[in-house]
Design a protein around this motif. Structure first.
Motif, short mmCIF file in Angstrom:
data_model
loop_
_atom_site.label_atom_id
_atom_site.label_comp_id
_atom_site.label_asym_id
_atom_site.label_seq_id
_atom_site.Cartn_x
_atom_site.Cartn_y
_atom_site.Cartn_z
N MET A 1 75.21 18.90 41.85
CA MET A 1 75.74 17.64 41.39
C MET A 1 77.14 17.68 41.82
O MET A 1 77.89 18.26 41.15
CB MET A 1 75.85 17.66 39.93
CG MET A 1 74.71 17.26 39.22
SD MET A 1 74.67 17.81 37.71
CE MET A 1 73.18 17.92 37.56
N ARG A 2 77.33 17.20 42.68
CA ARG A 2 78.25 17.89 43.53
C ARG A 2 77.90 19.32 43.30
O ARG A 2 78.63 20.01 42.66
CB ARG A 2 79.66 17.72 43.05
CG ARG A 2 80.25 16.40 43.29
CD ARG A 2 81.18 16.32 44.35
NE ARG A 2 81.68 17.54 44.80
CZ ARG A 2 82.80 17.61 45.34
NH1 ARG A 2 83.49 16.56 45.42
NH2 ARG A 2 83.23 18.72 45.83
N SER A 3 76.95 19.94 43.40
CA SER A 3 76.21 21.06 42.98
C SER A 3 76.08 21.00 41.54
O SER A 3 76.80 21.35 40.81
CB SER A 3 76.96 22.28 43.26
OG SER A 3 76.36 23.32 43.51
N ARG A 4 75.48 19.77 41.14
CA ARG A 4 75.05 20.20 39.83
C ARG A 4 74.53 21.45 40.12
O ARG A 4 74.69 22.22 40.63
CB ARG A 4 73.91 19.49 39.32
CG ARG A 4 74.35 18.61 38.24
CD ARG A 4 73.37 17.95 37.63
NE ARG A 4 72.89 16.81 37.94
CZ ARG A 4 72.06 16.16 37.27
NH1 ARG A 4 71.76 16.59 36.27
NH2 ARG A 4 71.58 15.12 37.54
N VAL A 120 67.38 7.13 43.08
CA VAL A 120 68.18 7.34 41.88
C VAL A 120 69.64 7.51 42.30
O VAL A 120 69.93 8.21 43.26
CB VAL A 120 67.71 8.61 41.13
CG1 VAL A 120 68.59 8.88 39.92
CG2 VAL A 120 66.24 8.47 40.72
N THR A 121 70.55 6.85 41.58
CA THR A 121 71.97 7.03 41.84
C THR A 121 72.56 7.95 40.78
O THR A 121 72.39 7.73 39.59
CB THR A 121 72.71 5.68 41.81
OG1 THR A 121 72.23 4.87 42.90
CG2 THR A 121 74.22 5.87 41.98
N GLY A 122 73.22 9.00 41.24
CA GLY A 122 73.79 9.97 40.33
C GLY A 122 75.27 9.73 40.11
O GLY A 122 75.97 9.24 40.99
N TYR A 234 88.02 6.52 41.71
CA TYR A 234 87.57 7.21 42.92
C TYR A 234 87.85 6.34 44.15
O TYR A 234 87.56 5.14 44.16
CB TYR A 234 86.08 7.51 42.85
CG TYR A 234 85.55 8.17 44.11
CD1 TYR A 234 85.67 9.55 44.29
CD2 TYR A 234 84.96 7.42 45.11
CE1 TYR A 234 85.22 10.16 45.45
CE2 TYR A 234 84.50 8.02 46.28
CZ TYR A 234 84.63 9.38 46.44
OH TYR A 234 84.19 9.98 47.60
N GLU A 235 88.40 6.95 45.16
CA GLU A 235 88.56 6.32 46.46
C GLU A 235 88.04 7.28 47.52
O GLU A 235 88.13 8.49 47.37
CB GLU A 235 90.04 5.99 46.74
CG GLU A 235 90.63 4.96 45.77
CD GLU A 235 92.09 4.67 46.06
OE1 GLU A 235 92.62 5.26 47.04
OE2 GLU A 235 92.69 3.88 45.33
N PRO A 250 82.41 10.24 42.32
CA PRO A 250 81.81 9.03 42.88
C PRO A 250 80.44 8.74 42.28
O PRO A 250 79.85 9.58 41.58
CB PRO A 250 81.67 9.37 44.37
CG PRO A 250 81.44 10.86 44.36
CD PRO A 250 82.31 11.39 43.25
N HIS A 251 79.93 7.56 42.55
CA HIS A 251 78.52 7.25 42.30
C HIS A 251 77.77 7.59 43.59
O HIS A 251 78.12 7.09 44.67
CB HIS A 251 78.33 5.77 41.94
CG HIS A 251 78.85 5.44 40.57
ND1 HIS A 251 80.20 5.28 40.30
CD2 HIS A 251 78.20 5.25 39.39
CE1 HIS A 251 80.35 5.00 39.01
NE2 HIS A 251 79.16 4.98 38.44
#
Length: 318
Positions: A1-4, A120-122, A234-235, A250-251
């Motif tokens: 996740m981002r490495s979850r 799915v959007t994390g 976030y940008e 981010p999404h």
């Protein structure tokens, strides 16, 4: 996740996901992986329950509809890319974004092929319980967090407010965020997703305030409503330097990746995995059955498959 690497050790009975048992693939291979035409598939499964839900349904349909033998193995996120490149696993069904690995293996070495979006959007963020945000609405702005540091202190946080994280194997920005935003907080790792859920539930039972790293989709929001703390917006590129991150997560549309040989020669199994595409609601439904209702992954998958034929039938190769 981002490495979850957002990801934890055998959370929620991962052994039940595979007849052969969940293996640590850091050094060993599954006998099913890269099997050169045999009707076998090996899926990499991260330790959070949403990833287990993906694998359980994919495994069930590969077995019962397409006649494959399926092995599932637990690997942390970054090592999973190495295993996928080497053919020790055939597919990753939920990737939260690893640009360095994608550049190396997809673009440069071409040993891994994109498998499409999962559907799915994390999103990762910092959350407080809704009951605390309702009575202290300004806590949802990061600029006010230090105001509540004393109330969020624990025995583990060393005199600072506690930011509760999950597994140390998760790749998060939290330590850098605390430092770069100048916050009076200490990141405390619970050890796993399961341990983090246990701690959150205990806080909620006692109506205690807490600040936690958490992510969507995740079934726990249904039992413990939480409100996100607004971090600096976030940008694109604001998280490029892990040491200097000072912005929100981010999404991320979650994606699938296949070993390149398997993507080309994996037959109906590879085509099915490319077609696998469901919603956040679908994933949460299966995850809730596994994590909260204590069904085995196979039982949860069977129940979801029975209820949702119109969805999964479209994934089968024509």
């Amino acid at each position: 996740m981002r490495s979850r690497t957002i990801a934890a050790a055998a959370a929620f009975g991962l052994l039940a996901l595979t007849g052969c048992g969940a293996a640590d693939m850091t050094k060993q291979s599954s006998p099913y992986a890269d099997a050169h035409g045999a009707k076998t598939v090996t899926l990499s499964v991260q330790s959070w329950v949403g990833a287990q839900a993906n694998a359980a349904v994919a495994q069930y349909l590969l077995k019962h509809e397409l006649g494959y033998r399926v092995d599932t193995v637990q690997i942390d996120e970054v090592p999973a890319w190495d295993a996928l490149s080497q053919g020790r696993v055939d597919a990753i069904l939920e990737d939260w974004g690893h640009p360095e690995q994608e550049q190396r293996y997809v673009e440069d070495k071409k040993t891994i092929a994109p498998g499409g979006e999962l559907g799915v959007t994390g999103h990762i963020g910092w959350f407080v319980p809704k009951y605390f945000a309702d009575t202290n609405p300004d806590v949802t702005d990061w600029k006010n967090l230090d105001k509540y540091a004393d109330r969020l202190r624990t025995a583990e946080s060393g005199g600072k407010g506690q930011l509760l994280d999950g597994s140390p194997s998760y790749v998060t920005n939290d330590k850098a965020l605390v430092k770069n935003l100048g916050l009076d907080y200490q990141v405390v790792f619970s050890g796993s997703e399961a341990a983090q859920i246990t701690q959150i539930k205990q806080f909620a039972k006692e109506k205690k305030p807490f600040l936690t790293y958490w992510y969507k989709p995740q079934w726990l929001f249904e039992q413990v409503p939480m409100t996100e703390v607004k971090l600096p917006a976030y940008e694109e590129g604001c998280d490029a330097d892990p040491e200097k991150v000072a912005c929100a997560y981010p999404h991320t549309p979650l994606r699938k990746f296949l070993n390149a040989r398997f993507a080309d020669a994996g037959g109906t199994a590879a085509e099915f995995l490319k077609n696998f595409h469901w919603t956040t609601g679908d994933q949460n439904e299966v995850a809730l059955m596994i994590a909260d209702q204590k069904l085995s992954p196979e039982q949860a998958a069977e129940r979801w498959v029975t209820r949702n034929e119109s969805t999964w039938r479209a994934w089968l190769p024509k």
